[in-house]
Motif scaffolding. Sequence first.
Motif, mmCIF file in Angstrom:
data_model
loop_
_atom_site.group_PDB
_atom_site.id
_atom_site.type_symbol
_atom_site.label_atom_id
_atom_site.label_comp_id
_atom_site.label_asym_id
_atom_site.label_seq_id
_atom_site.Cartn_x
_atom_site.Cartn_y
_atom_site.Cartn_z
ATOM 1 N N ASP A 56 0.822 -1.318 0.001
ATOM 2 C CA ASP A 56 -0.057 -0.002 -0.078
ATOM 3 C C ASP A 56 0.844 1.156 -0.024
ATOM 4 O O ASP A 56 0.591 2.268 -0.577
ATOM 5 C CB ASP A 56 -0.787 -0.015 1.243
ATOM 6 C CG ASP A 56 -2.100 -0.989 1.227
ATOM 7 O OD1 ASP A 56 -1.864 -1.995 0.268
ATOM 8 O OD2 ASP A 56 -3.062 -0.816 2.104
ATOM 9 N N GLU A 57 1.972 1.201 0.587
ATOM 10 C CA GLU A 57 2.837 2.301 0.816
ATOM 11 C C GLU A 57 3.674 2.774 -0.369
ATOM 12 O O GLU A 57 4.399 3.544 -0.527
ATOM 13 C CB GLU A 57 3.841 2.227 2.082
ATOM 14 C CG GLU A 57 3.087 2.098 3.398
ATOM 15 C CD GLU A 57 3.820 1.719 4.509
ATOM 16 O OE1 GLU A 57 5.150 2.118 4.484
ATOM 17 O OE2 GLU A 57 3.342 1.290 5.629
ATOM 18 N N VAL A 58 3.984 1.706 -1.487
ATOM 19 C CA VAL A 58 4.577 1.790 -2.747
ATOM 20 C C VAL A 58 3.839 1.983 -3.742
ATOM 21 O O VAL A 58 3.989 2.842 -4.693
ATOM 22 C CB VAL A 58 5.395 0.504 -2.640
ATOM 23 C CG1 VAL A 58 6.106 0.437 -3.995
ATOM 24 C CG2 VAL A 58 6.132 0.090 -1.591
ATOM 25 N N ILE A 59 2.713 1.405 -3.948
ATOM 26 C CA ILE A 59 1.814 1.201 -5.076
ATOM 27 C C ILE A 59 1.318 2.479 -5.738
ATOM 28 O O ILE A 59 1.316 2.717 -6.995
ATOM 29 C CB ILE A 59 0.705 0.154 -5.164
ATOM 30 C CG1 ILE A 59 0.481 -0.116 -6.544
ATOM 31 C CG2 ILE A 59 -0.282 0.652 -4.274
ATOM 32 C CD1 ILE A 59 -0.302 -1.432 -6.680
ATOM 33 N N LEU A 60 0.870 3.444 -5.016
ATOM 34 C CA LEU A 60 0.207 4.542 -5.215
ATOM 35 C C LEU A 60 1.068 5.468 -5.901
ATOM 36 O O LEU A 60 0.940 6.094 -6.816
ATOM 37 C CB LEU A 60 -0.586 5.223 -4.032
ATOM 38 C CG LEU A 60 -1.719 4.396 -3.546
ATOM 39 C CD1 LEU A 60 -2.316 5.310 -2.429
ATOM 40 C CD2 LEU A 60 -2.935 4.293 -4.577
ATOM 41 N N ASN A 61 2.298 5.652 -5.219
ATOM 42 C CA ASN A 61 3.423 6.602 -5.859
ATOM 43 C C ASN A 61 3.821 6.065 -7.254
ATOM 44 O O ASN A 61 4.190 6.718 -8.050
ATOM 45 C CB ASN A 61 4.545 6.839 -4.679
ATOM 46 C CG ASN A 61 4.085 7.837 -3.560
ATOM 47 O OD1 ASN A 61 3.199 8.501 -3.980
ATOM 48 N ND2 ASN A 61 4.748 7.544 -2.317
ATOM 49 N N TYR A 62 4.130 4.691 -7.032
ATOM 50 C CA TYR A 62 4.727 4.163 -8.238
ATOM 51 C C TYR A 62 3.704 4.208 -9.401
ATOM 52 O O TYR A 62 4.194 4.646 -10.420
ATOM 53 C CB TYR A 62 4.993 2.423 -8.038
ATOM 54 C CG TYR A 62 5.619 1.887 -8.997
ATOM 55 C CD1 TYR A 62 7.066 1.587 -8.829
ATOM 56 C CD2 TYR A 62 5.072 1.454 -10.391
ATOM 57 C CE1 TYR A 62 7.912 1.198 -9.806
ATOM 58 C CE2 TYR A 62 5.836 0.842 -11.156
ATOM 59 C CZ TYR A 62 7.154 0.713 -11.058
ATOM 60 O OH TYR A 62 7.989 0.068 -11.847
ATOM 61 N N CYS A 63 2.562 4.128 -9.320
ATOM 62 C CA CYS A 63 1.642 4.309 -10.514
ATOM 63 C C CYS A 63 1.456 5.825 -10.823
ATOM 64 O O CYS A 63 1.368 5.973 -12.147
ATOM 65 C CB CYS A 63 0.178 3.813 -10.122
ATOM 66 S SG CYS A 63 -0.100 2.116 -9.806
ATOM 67 N N SER A 64 1.771 6.774 -10.051
ATOM 68 C CA SER A 64 1.666 8.091 -10.257
ATOM 69 C C SER A 64 3.147 8.352 -10.945
ATOM 70 O O SER A 64 3.068 9.150 -12.058
ATOM 71 C CB SER A 64 1.649 8.954 -9.240
ATOM 72 O OG SER A 64 1.971 10.434 -9.493
ATOM 73 N N ASN A 65 4.173 7.900 -10.516
ATOM 74 C CA ASN A 65 5.505 8.345 -11.289
ATOM 75 C C ASN A 65 5.707 7.638 -12.560
ATOM 76 O O ASN A 65 6.452 8.185 -13.192
ATOM 77 C CB ASN A 65 6.586 7.750 -10.146
ATOM 78 C CG ASN A 65 6.793 8.589 -8.901
ATOM 79 O OD1 ASN A 65 6.220 9.740 -8.676
ATOM 80 N ND2 ASN A 65 7.482 8.077 -7.900
ATOM 81 N N TYR A 66 5.022 6.631 -12.624
ATOM 82 C CA TYR A 66 5.426 5.757 -14.015
ATOM 83 C C TYR A 66 4.158 5.791 -14.899
ATOM 84 O O TYR A 66 4.056 4.979 -15.984
ATOM 85 C CB TYR A 66 5.809 4.334 -13.700
ATOM 86 C CG TYR A 66 7.162 4.059 -13.146
ATOM 87 C CD1 TYR A 66 8.339 4.190 -13.878
ATOM 88 C CD2 TYR A 66 7.434 4.337 -11.811
ATOM 89 C CE1 TYR A 66 9.641 4.327 -13.389
ATOM 90 C CE2 TYR A 66 8.682 4.234 -11.203
ATOM 91 C CZ TYR A 66 9.793 4.314 -12.078
ATOM 92 O OH TYR A 66 10.902 4.298 -11.312
ATOM 93 N N ASP A 67 3.253 6.563 -14.416
ATOM 94 C CA ASP A 67 1.953 6.865 -15.342
ATOM 95 C C ASP A 67 1.517 5.380 -15.731
ATOM 96 O O ASP A 67 1.061 5.270 -16.813
ATOM 97 C CB ASP A 67 2.068 7.549 -16.617
ATOM 98 C CG ASP A 67 0.839 8.166 -17.287
ATOM 99 O OD1 ASP A 67 0.105 8.357 -16.753
ATOM 100 O OD2 ASP A 67 1.028 8.136 -18.527
ATOM 101 N N ILE A 68 1.101 4.558 -14.403
ATOM 102 C CA ILE A 68 0.526 3.246 -14.965
ATOM 103 C C ILE A 68 -1.166 3.303 -15.158
ATOM 104 O O ILE A 68 -1.578 4.123 -14.562
ATOM 105 C CB ILE A 68 0.623 2.196 -13.742
ATOM 106 C CG1 ILE A 68 2.273 2.096 -13.432
ATOM 107 C CG2 ILE A 68 0.013 0.887 -13.851
ATOM 108 C CD1 ILE A 68 3.163 1.498 -14.589
ATOM 109 N N ASN A 69 -1.496 2.599 -16.313
ATOM 110 C CA ASN A 69 -2.817 2.745 -16.417
ATOM 111 C C ASN A 69 -3.620 1.500 -16.511
ATOM 112 O O ASN A 69 -4.765 1.092 -16.970
ATOM 113 C CB ASN A 69 -3.262 3.668 -17.883
ATOM 114 C CG ASN A 69 -2.397 2.972 -18.798
ATOM 115 O OD1 ASN A 69 -2.056 1.838 -19.289
ATOM 116 N ND2 ASN A 69 -2.217 3.836 -19.842
ATOM 117 N N LEU A 70 -2.847 0.358 -16.216
ATOM 118 C CA LEU A 70 -3.563 -1.051 -16.250
ATOM 119 C C LEU A 70 -2.736 -1.796 -15.427
ATOM 120 O O LEU A 70 -1.700 -1.898 -15.338
ATOM 121 C CB LEU A 70 -3.302 -1.712 -17.427
ATOM 122 C CG LEU A 70 -4.154 -2.934 -17.746
ATOM 123 C CD1 LEU A 70 -5.680 -2.888 -17.442
ATOM 124 C CD2 LEU A 70 -3.823 -3.418 -19.064
#
Length: 93
Positions: A56-70
């Motif tokens: 939980d502490e990693v995924i939100l920032n990771y998705c934002s930083n790498y523009d994850i959309n799926l």
Amino acid sequence: MSSNVLFVNEKWCDARPDFGLSPSFHNYFATYEQYAGKYHTLHLDEAALMYGTRIDEVILNYCSNYDINLIFFSYLGDSPFNPSNDCLLKLKA
């Protein structure tokens, strides 16, 4: 359509490093890469066991930083390493 894909799953069989790498590496990742291209990974068990943090502490920032959309999730049964429902709701927003 181009997607920036993230796989969130276990790194090791049964989340145990002594059991070796999960079959996901050749079943999911290699197959996806062969047919669809590049991807990102985050590992539920690695976050907890190697870095002492929850996914939980990693995924939100990771998705934002790498523009994850799926995102493809593969849960570890009822393991506490899995993302919380709150985390999933935040990803959905």
